[in-house]
Design a protein around this motif. Structure first.
Motif, PDB file in Angstrom:
ATOM      1  N   PRO A  96       1.339  -9.817  -5.861  1.00  0.00           N
ATOM      2  CA  PRO A  96       2.667  -9.612  -6.444  1.00  0.00           C
ATOM      3  C   PRO A  96       3.736 -10.371  -5.672  1.00  0.00           C
ATOM      4  CG  PRO A  96       1.499  -7.525  -6.154  1.00  0.00           C
ATOM      5  CD  PRO A  96       0.719  -8.560  -5.428  1.00  0.00           C
ATOM      6  N   ARG A  97       4.640 -10.957  -6.425  1.00  0.00           N
ATOM      7  CA  ARG A  97       5.735 -11.701  -5.799  1.00  0.00           C
ATOM      8  C   ARG A  97       6.634 -10.755  -5.001  1.00  0.00           C
ATOM      9  NH1 ARG A  97       9.228 -14.861  -9.960  1.00  0.00           N
ATOM     10  NH2 ARG A  97       7.174 -15.850 -10.250  1.00  0.00           N
ATOM     11  N   ILE A 112       6.631  -1.936 -10.747  1.00  0.00           N
ATOM     12  CA  ILE A 112       6.894  -2.361 -12.120  1.00  0.00           C
ATOM     13  C   ILE A 112       5.877  -3.376 -12.633  1.00  0.00           C
ATOM     14  CG2 ILE A 112       8.538  -4.141 -11.383  1.00  0.00           C
ATOM     15  CD1 ILE A 112      10.084  -3.512 -14.005  1.00  0.00           C
ATOM     16  N   VAL A 113       5.386  -4.292 -11.779  1.00  0.00           N
ATOM     17  CA  VAL A 113       4.440  -5.305 -12.236  1.00  0.00           C
ATOM     18  C   VAL A 113       3.119  -4.655 -12.645  1.00  0.00           C
ATOM     19  CG1 VAL A 113       3.575  -5.784  -9.908  1.00  0.00           C
ATOM     20  CG2 VAL A 113       3.355  -7.507 -11.691  1.00  0.00           C
ATOM     21  N   PHE A 114       2.731  -3.612 -11.938  1.00  0.00           N
ATOM     22  CA  PHE A 114       1.505  -2.897 -12.284  1.00  0.00           C
ATOM     23  C   PHE A 114       1.705  -2.038 -13.530  1.00  0.00           C
ATOM     24  CE2 PHE A 114       1.345  -3.680  -7.714  1.00  0.00           C
ATOM     25  CZ  PHE A 114       0.117  -4.310  -7.604  1.00  0.00           C
ATOM     26  N   LEU A 175       2.184   8.831 -13.964  1.00  0.00           N
ATOM     27  CA  LEU A 175       1.399   9.456 -12.892  1.00  0.00           C
ATOM     28  C   LEU A 175       0.911   8.398 -11.908  1.00  0.00           C
ATOM     29  CD1 LEU A 175      -1.282  12.194 -13.354  1.00  0.00           C
ATOM     30  CD2 LEU A 175      -1.764  10.209 -11.951  1.00  0.00           C
ATOM     31  N   LEU A 176       0.505   7.251 -12.438  1.00  0.00           N
ATOM     32  CA  LEU A 176       0.031   6.174 -11.573  1.00  0.00           C
ATOM     33  C   LEU A 176       1.147   5.668 -10.664  1.00  0.00           C
ATOM     34  CD1 LEU A 176      -2.613   4.579 -11.135  1.00  0.00           C
ATOM     35  CD2 LEU A 176      -1.733   2.866 -12.724  1.00  0.00           C
ATOM     36  N   GLY A 177       2.369   5.673 -11.166  1.00  0.00           N
ATOM     37  CA  GLY A 177       3.502   5.262 -10.352  1.00  0.00           C
ATOM     38  C   GLY A 177       3.737   6.203  -9.182  1.00  0.00           C
TER      39      GLY A 177
END
Length: 225
Positions: A96-97, A112-114, A175-177
């Protein structure tokens, strides 16, 4: 010596067990029965429609190709392609950048990218499984009267439960976040990020299994005729 608290093993599909682990939650093994759950999700108008589908006139057959080994292989190819897309992460999530912070250093990697990748893959799974499910139902209607009734019941169940399914699965990226932030706070270096990637990949593959369960049921019926 103090004993480490252990969570009660969670029964059910791998998808549910993974969600429980990521949420650090213990789920009761004595929850409501499936019939009770369905009664909460299916209102009386839908129940009447399902009853008519079971007892009423059979739906007319839809013209199109019959089920054969090539159709079976195509379903397996589509599932394998979705699984490969999940496993073969794009560069944006592998590395990720990092955003430059005000002090000139690297700002923390953001979720956010995920999240966007998870949502994109959910849409791809929904599109593919909906298309396959409808195609297999059309083939069932050309097989026998009994299979035509099964196709109609499956169509009604999809209409009845799709909204509930969409609502529940839409909560998974949330939930993943939470899991992402927890790992970032307690992890060190980039080891936590690799652990998160593995968890996200496992969750996506488990969700793929859940979304293909109705399709596998239709395939099983078609393979017997």
């Amino acid at each position: 010596m103090a004993k480490t608290a252990q969570r009660t093993p969670v029964p059910g599909p791998a998808f549910i067990r993974l969600l429980a682990r990521l949420a650090e939650s213990n789920l009761s093994s004595t929850g409501p029965a499936l019939s009770d759950r369905l009664s909460e999700w299916v209102d009386w108008t839908r129940a009447v429609t399902l009853s008519k589908a079971l007892d009423g006139r059979l739906p007319p057959a839809v013209e199109g190709p019959d089920f054969d080994a090539d159709e079976d292989a195509e379903c397996q190819r589509i599932r394998a392609a979705l699984a490969a897309t999940i496993v073969q992460e794009p560069e944006g999530t592998r590395h990720p950048r990092r955003v430059v912070a005000a002090d000139g250093g690297d700002a923390p990697v953001e979720y956010i990218v995920f999240r966007e990748r998870y949502l994109t893959l959910q849409r791809a799974m929904l599109s593919a499984t909906s298309r396959l499910r409808g195609r297999l139902r059309d083939m069932l209607t050309r097989t026998s009267p009994e299979m035509a009734r099964l196709a109609e019941v499956d169509a009604l169940m999809e209409q009845t439960l799709s909204a509930r399914e969409y609502s529940l699965l839409a909560k998974v990226p949330v939930l993943l976040g939470v899991h992402f932030e927890r790992l970032r706070e307690t992890g060190s270096d980039d080891g936590w990020l690799e652990a998160f990637r593995r968890d996200m990949q496992s969750l996506l593959l488990a969700e793929l299994d859940v979304r293909f369960q109705p399709i596998e049921g239709l395939l099983a019926a078609l393979r017997t005729h």
